[in-house]
Design an enzyme around this catalytic site. Sequence first.
Site: not given
Lengths: 251, 251
Positions: B97, B129-130, B166, B208
Amino acid sequence: MERRRAALDWAAMRLLLGSGGFGTPDRASLLSEQMQSFFGPIDKLLFVPYALKDHDAYVEGLTARGLHGGLCLDGIHRRADPVKAVEEAEGIYIGGGNTFRLLDALYELNLLDAIRDGVRSGLPYLGISAGTNVACPTMMTTNDMPIVRPPSFEALGLIPFQINVHYFSGRTYVEAGGTFQEHFGETRDDRIAEFHEVNGTPVIGLWEGGILRVEGGQYSLRGAPARLFRRGQPAVDIQPGKPVWPPKDIP
Amino acid sequence: MERRRAALDWAAMRLLLGSGGFGTPDRASLLSEQMQSFFGPIDKLLFVPYALKDHDAYVEGLTARGLHGGLCLDGIHRRADPVKAVEEAEGIYIGGGNTFRLLDALYELNLLDAIRDGVRSGLPYLGISAGTNVACPTMMTTNDMPIVRPPSFEALGLIPFQINVHYFSGRTYVEAGGTFQEHFGETRDDRIAEFHEVNGTPVIGLWEGGILRVEGGQYSLRGAPARLFRRGQPAVDIQPGKPVWPPKDIP
């Protein structure tokens, strides 16, 4: 100093705010034309290069690439007293690069009040990309990487809304092996929606090559479309030549 | 509490760090398979949803989309004492997020020491991700929008380098009127170079669908390539199955 202690009067402020992406010949011409009509008889701008690391190369490169609008760029980094340089400037130009680094330098050199007071008193302001971000109430709608941590995200507040520069809608694609491959990171609209989950300020997404011209309390768009995002409302696309603000005038 | 006050021993830490973009069936399968072999007999993970706004919807959505690896996700946001929840967890999963919002919440809830001490004592850590960004020494290589300002950019420091999630190389393109149009914002490599203008920590750009598996002091790559960026040195591409660290072992 006294003349700079101006009250907030949106109609007194003159700004030319570019999105970035002015490298193509058509866009460079538009920027040049807008700079000439905006600055009029002024022939020297105080240039603020702090968003990039190499300040001298930045000033030289802009002129070499024809992104100086035919004006002389006076690099603030070469001035012994940068606050005084702002107070004496006839026009100011804040260039693009990394917004975190730029805002951190403006705090470090104690330049925010001087620039804010100057623009409130009529000093014409040109910002491109990061230079547009710092004209907003905060730098919270930048796309840049947080390579340094400024003492605050609060910025100059020369306009009553946020701008997201280099705006685009939809997904991005990367080229791999000659084909375009979808990138799954958040879209720009996702990011602006996240901003609105925690902040209420409207956001104007300004496409590359777009310029927002602010004069006499009017905010009008040149060169590219924009999208207005308001918390809890559908986004509205705005075409060049049209005002982007105030929202009550947007169809 | 005493057992959590562990000294820094890289070899004691177990992490599974995903880039993001796991929405395609192949990538979801790889993630699931990696989660099962990584967590072994553990059937319940403490899930940290703070990078998104709606915590309940986040937990439900991950399970519905098959991104839970067949494990039960226990949302930390429903626990009265989140620090105690970390101390009692058998495995922890920090989802993606907005990294600014996530790190801000970890500071607000005083969770950084608890998570750091847990992982140093062998608590297996999954980040996507985060959740991968906050495992790094700082959050300075995130791609996210700074919608809130955490009290520090310092993060968990569970690995000795930064990851850019990413990741992609080259320019991005946006689709407009059925054609792909070049976007002129800084490339990811430009941004990482800017990071290295002010910070010395190496950066792994993780494409990714890629996962970095960390066990016994080994850092090996699954699912997608990565690019290692070191200040003042040419970038090196690393293929899946190969180690990404330490740099002395990179050809």
